[in-house]
Design an enzyme around this catalytic site. Sequence first.
Site, PDB file in Angstrom:
ATOM      1  N   LYS A 177       0.439  -1.260  -0.265  1.00  0.00           N
ATOM      2  CA  LYS A 177       0.196  -0.174  -0.156  1.00  0.00           C
ATOM      3  C   LYS A 177       0.477   1.571   0.093  1.00  0.00           C
ATOM      4  O   LYS A 177       0.541   1.917  -0.989  1.00  0.00           O
ATOM      5  CB  LYS A 177      -0.772   0.016   1.258  1.00  0.00           C
ATOM      6  CG  LYS A 177      -2.128  -1.410   1.713  1.00  0.00           C
ATOM      7  CD  LYS A 177      -2.383  -1.431   2.314  1.00  0.00           C
ATOM      8  CE  LYS A 177      -1.938  -1.060   4.176  1.00  0.00           C
ATOM      9  NZ  LYS A 177      -1.645  -2.336   4.262  1.00  0.00           N
ATOM     10  N   ARG A 196      -9.253   0.487   8.555  1.00  0.00           N
ATOM     11  CA  ARG A 196      -9.604  -0.859   9.282  1.00  0.00           C
ATOM     12  C   ARG A 196     -10.302  -2.066   9.654  1.00  0.00           C
ATOM     13  O   ARG A 196     -10.073  -2.919  10.290  1.00  0.00           O
ATOM     14  CB  ARG A 196      -7.873  -1.001  10.005  1.00  0.00           C
ATOM     15  CG  ARG A 196      -6.289  -1.110   9.579  1.00  0.00           C
ATOM     16  CD  ARG A 196      -5.739  -0.222   9.901  1.00  0.00           C
ATOM     17  NE  ARG A 196      -4.577  -1.286   9.993  1.00  0.00           N
ATOM     18  CZ  ARG A 196      -3.238  -0.924   9.292  1.00  0.00           C
ATOM     19  NH1 ARG A 196      -3.261   0.508   8.444  1.00  0.00           N
ATOM     20  NH2 ARG A 196      -2.101  -1.400   9.431  1.00  0.00           N
ATOM     21  N   ARG A 214      11.483  -5.732   5.145  1.00  0.00           N
ATOM     22  CA  ARG A 214      11.433  -4.140   5.172  1.00  0.00           C
ATOM     23  C   ARG A 214      12.013  -3.398   6.094  1.00  0.00           C
ATOM     24  O   ARG A 214      12.328  -3.762   7.200  1.00  0.00           O
ATOM     25  CB  ARG A 214       9.737  -4.204   5.437  1.00  0.00           C
ATOM     26  CG  ARG A 214       9.363  -2.569   5.439  1.00  0.00           C
ATOM     27  CD  ARG A 214       8.060  -1.913   5.283  1.00  0.00           C
ATOM     28  NE  ARG A 214       6.878  -2.933   6.494  1.00  0.00           N
ATOM     29  CZ  ARG A 214       6.259  -2.767   6.380  1.00  0.00           C
ATOM     30  NH1 ARG A 214       5.383  -1.269   5.674  1.00  0.00           N
ATOM     31  NH2 ARG A 214       5.000  -2.477   7.858  1.00  0.00           N
ATOM     32  N   ARG A 239      11.358  -1.770  11.807  1.00  0.00           N
ATOM     33  CA  ARG A 239      10.278  -1.372  12.676  1.00  0.00           C
ATOM     34  C   ARG A 239      10.039  -2.424  13.408  1.00  0.00           C
ATOM     35  O   ARG A 239      10.308  -3.992  13.233  1.00  0.00           O
ATOM     36  CB  ARG A 239       9.200  -1.673  11.893  1.00  0.00           C
ATOM     37  CG  ARG A 239       8.785   0.224  11.203  1.00  0.00           C
ATOM     38  CD  ARG A 239       7.631   0.488  10.193  1.00  0.00           C
ATOM     39  NE  ARG A 239       6.952  -0.140  10.309  1.00  0.00           N
ATOM     40  CZ  ARG A 239       4.785  -0.793  10.165  1.00  0.00           C
ATOM     41  NH1 ARG A 239       5.341   0.381   9.149  1.00  0.00           N
ATOM     42  NH2 ARG A 239       4.289  -0.811  10.547  1.00  0.00           N
ATOM     43  N   ARG A 244      -0.073  -9.881  13.446  1.00  0.00           N
ATOM     44  CA  ARG A 244      -1.299  -8.189  12.486  1.00  0.00           C
ATOM     45  C   ARG A 244      -1.657  -9.004  11.028  1.00  0.00           C
ATOM     46  O   ARG A 244      -2.964  -8.628  11.204  1.00  0.00           O
ATOM     47  CB  ARG A 244      -0.077  -7.581  11.855  1.00  0.00           C
ATOM     48  CG  ARG A 244       0.607  -6.411  12.670  1.00  0.00           C
ATOM     49  CD  ARG A 244       1.611  -5.979  12.583  1.00  0.00           C
ATOM     50  NE  ARG A 244       1.909  -4.731  11.422  1.00  0.00           N
ATOM     51  CZ  ARG A 244       2.861  -4.349  10.512  1.00  0.00           C
ATOM     52  NH1 ARG A 244       4.270  -5.542  10.827  1.00  0.00           N
ATOM     53  NH2 ARG A 244       3.121  -4.107   9.799  1.00  0.00           N
TER      54      ARG A 244
HETATM   55  P1  ADP Z   1       1.438  -2.068   7.599  1.00  0.00           P
HETATM   56  O1  ADP Z   1       1.771  -0.206   6.696  1.00  0.00           O
HETATM   57  O2  ADP Z   1       1.988  -2.351   7.828  1.00  0.00           O
HETATM   58  O3  ADP Z   1      -0.649  -2.127   6.754  1.00  0.00           O
HETATM   59  P2  ADP Z   1       0.616   0.379   8.670  1.00  0.00           P
HETATM   60  O4  ADP Z   1       2.021   1.410   9.312  1.00  0.00           O
HETATM   61  O5  ADP Z   1       0.061   1.261   8.601  1.00  0.00           O
HETATM   62  O6  ADP Z   1       1.295  -0.644   8.935  1.00  0.00           O
HETATM   63  O7  ADP Z   1       0.452   0.430  10.531  1.00  0.00           O
HETATM   64  C1  ADP Z   1       1.315   0.496  11.681  1.00  0.00           C
HETATM   65  C2  ADP Z   1       0.131   0.730  12.953  1.00  0.00           C
HETATM   66  O8  ADP Z   1      -0.321   1.160  12.923  1.00  0.00           O
HETATM   67  C3  ADP Z   1      -0.820  -0.810  12.759  1.00  0.00           C
HETATM   68  O9  ADP Z   1       0.359  -2.234  12.676  1.00  0.00           O
HETATM   69  C4  ADP Z   1      -1.861   0.027  13.683  1.00  0.00           C
HETATM   70  O10 ADP Z   1      -1.096  -0.339  14.765  1.00  0.00           O
HETATM   71  C5  ADP Z   1      -1.491   1.471  13.225  1.00  0.00           C
HETATM   72  N1  ADP Z   1      -2.895   1.715  12.920  1.00  0.00           N
HETATM   73  C6  ADP Z   1      -2.412   2.298  11.623  1.00  0.00           C
HETATM   74  N2  ADP Z   1      -3.306   2.200  11.254  1.00  0.00           N
HETATM   75  C7  ADP Z   1      -4.784   2.049  12.079  1.00  0.00           C
HETATM   76  C8  ADP Z   1      -5.946   2.448  11.388  1.00  0.00           C
HETATM   77  N3  ADP Z   1      -6.430   2.191  10.314  1.00  0.00           N
HETATM   78  N4  ADP Z   1      -6.590   1.763  13.121  1.00  0.00           N
HETATM   79  C9  ADP Z   1      -6.236   1.236  13.906  1.00  0.00           C
HETATM   80  N5  ADP Z   1      -4.634   0.905  14.553  1.00  0.00           N
HETATM   81  C10 ADP Z   1      -3.465   1.602  13.291  1.00  0.00           C
HETATM   82  P1  ADP Z   2       1.719  -1.962   2.812  1.00  0.00           P
HETATM   83  O1  ADP Z   2       2.089  -0.571   3.178  1.00  0.00           O
HETATM   84  O2  ADP Z   2       0.799  -2.320   2.256  1.00  0.00           O
HETATM   85  O3  ADP Z   2       2.433  -2.913   4.766  1.00  0.00           O
HETATM   86  P2  ADP Z   2       4.917  -1.903   1.900  1.00  0.00           P
HETATM   87  O4  ADP Z   2       4.679  -0.264   0.769  1.00  0.00           O
HETATM   88  O5  ADP Z   2       5.910  -0.891   2.550  1.00  0.00           O
HETATM   89  O6  ADP Z   2       3.686  -2.044   2.278  1.00  0.00           O
HETATM   90  O7  ADP Z   2       5.780  -3.084   1.647  1.00  0.00           O
HETATM   91  C1  ADP Z   2       6.117  -3.708   2.522  1.00  0.00           C
HETATM   92  C2  ADP Z   2       7.612  -3.836   1.622  1.00  0.00           C
HETATM   93  O8  ADP Z   2       7.728  -4.967   0.476  1.00  0.00           O
HETATM   94  C3  ADP Z   2       8.797  -2.931   1.573  1.00  0.00           C
HETATM   95  O9  ADP Z   2       9.625  -3.545   2.379  1.00  0.00           O
HETATM   96  C4  ADP Z   2       8.540  -3.145   0.276  1.00  0.00           C
HETATM   97  O10 ADP Z   2       9.722  -2.786  -0.748  1.00  0.00           O
HETATM   98  C5  ADP Z   2       8.276  -4.088  -0.193  1.00  0.00           C
HETATM   99  N1  ADP Z   2       7.316  -4.528  -1.531  1.00  0.00           N
HETATM  100  C6  ADP Z   2       5.966  -3.772  -1.814  1.00  0.00           C
HETATM  101  N2  ADP Z   2       5.099  -3.414  -2.939  1.00  0.00           N
HETATM  102  C7  ADP Z   2       5.900  -4.714  -3.046  1.00  0.00           C
HETATM  103  C8  ADP Z   2       5.757  -5.731  -4.527  1.00  0.00           C
HETATM  104  N3  ADP Z   2       5.088  -5.412  -5.661  1.00  0.00           N
HETATM  105  N4  ADP Z   2       7.139  -7.142  -4.632  1.00  0.00           N
HETATM  106  C9  ADP Z   2       7.615  -7.037  -3.749  1.00  0.00           C
HETATM  107  N5  ADP Z   2       7.942  -7.040  -2.534  1.00  0.00           N
HETATM  108  C10 ADP Z   2       7.408  -5.365  -2.528  1.00  0.00           C
END
Ligand code: ADP
Ligand code: ADP
Length: 220
Positions: free
Chosen positions: A13, A88, A127, A159, A170
């Site tokens: 995302k 979420r 990551r 992280r 998660r």
């Molecule tokens: P990822 O990109 O790996 O999906 P995020 O960076 O979006 O993770 O979120 C990291 C953490 O921040 C989540 O695991 C949660 O603890 C918190 N968080 C982010 N967005 C939300 C949301 N919309 N509702 C509740 N918690 C959230």
């Molecule tokens: P999210 O915000 O959904 O948690 P991220 O954009 O942070 O996901 O991506 C998660 C990890 O995977 C990051 O380390 C990113 O560089 C890598 N990544 C993202 N898209 C791809 C893809 N299409 N193929 C392989 N690795 C990816």
Amino acid sequence: MNIVLFGPPGSGKGTQAKMLAEKYRIPHISTGDILRDNLKRKTKLGLEAKSYMDKGELVPDDVLIGITKDRLSQSDCASGFLLDGYPRTLPQADALSKILNAMGKKLDVVLNIDVPDDELIKRLAGRRMCVCGASYQIVFNPPKQERICDLCGNTLYHRDDDKEEAIMNRLDVYKHQTQPLINYYTKEGMMLLTVNGAAGISEVFDEICRLLDNLKIGDS
Ligand code: ADP
Ligand code: ADP
Ligand code: ZN
């Protein structure tokens, strides 16, 4: 265009949102980035969120609804936005429709990025993040110089919630609390488009752009 980018942790995302925000010139709103920024600045909100985030649990709905409402009311969202990581939960989705309604807006599309669990686990474990918001993957998307951000030169970090125990938690939280939103939006008659997020970064980007360009939504 008012867009929600939906998908499990690690689905890409954030990676896609940064590229889409640039191409379509709309702000990228990542609730995770907003929370991490508060954590870094040790604000009251950041300190409250920390214990949930470290364990990979969701921060309470009222906190997230407040953050999102404030952010969406800022002037740069006037001609569109890209929400990443919100909603979420069902109460968050309900609150979002109410917030948008009150502003005379609505969501145009929910983009669902689909990636199998084994791939998500590999991606998240490797990551690496930068304080500037950039994210890398040690195998699939490495920085030019090991551990150094290409964009700003800062040292990358792993992280706490990208360590194995929190990752598994998660994914579980996603399945139980967030995935049901797909059904919710389908029932609401929302435009919900699913993208195969297991492809490479640029292939996924091209596919999303193709879908968005087909929608031909004007500024809203
Ligand atoms: P990822 O990109 O790996 O999906 P995020 O960076 O979006 O993770 O979120 C990291 C953490 O921040 C989540 O695991 C949660 O603890 C918190 N968080 C982010 N967005 C939300 C949301 N919309 N509702 C509740 N918690 C959230
Ligand atoms: P999210 O915000 O959904 O948690 P991220 O954009 O942070 O996901 O991506 C998660 C990890 O995977 C990051 O380390 C990113 O560089 C890598 N990544 C993202 N898209 C791809 C893809 N299409 N193929 C392989 N690795 C990816
Ligand atoms: Zn950086």
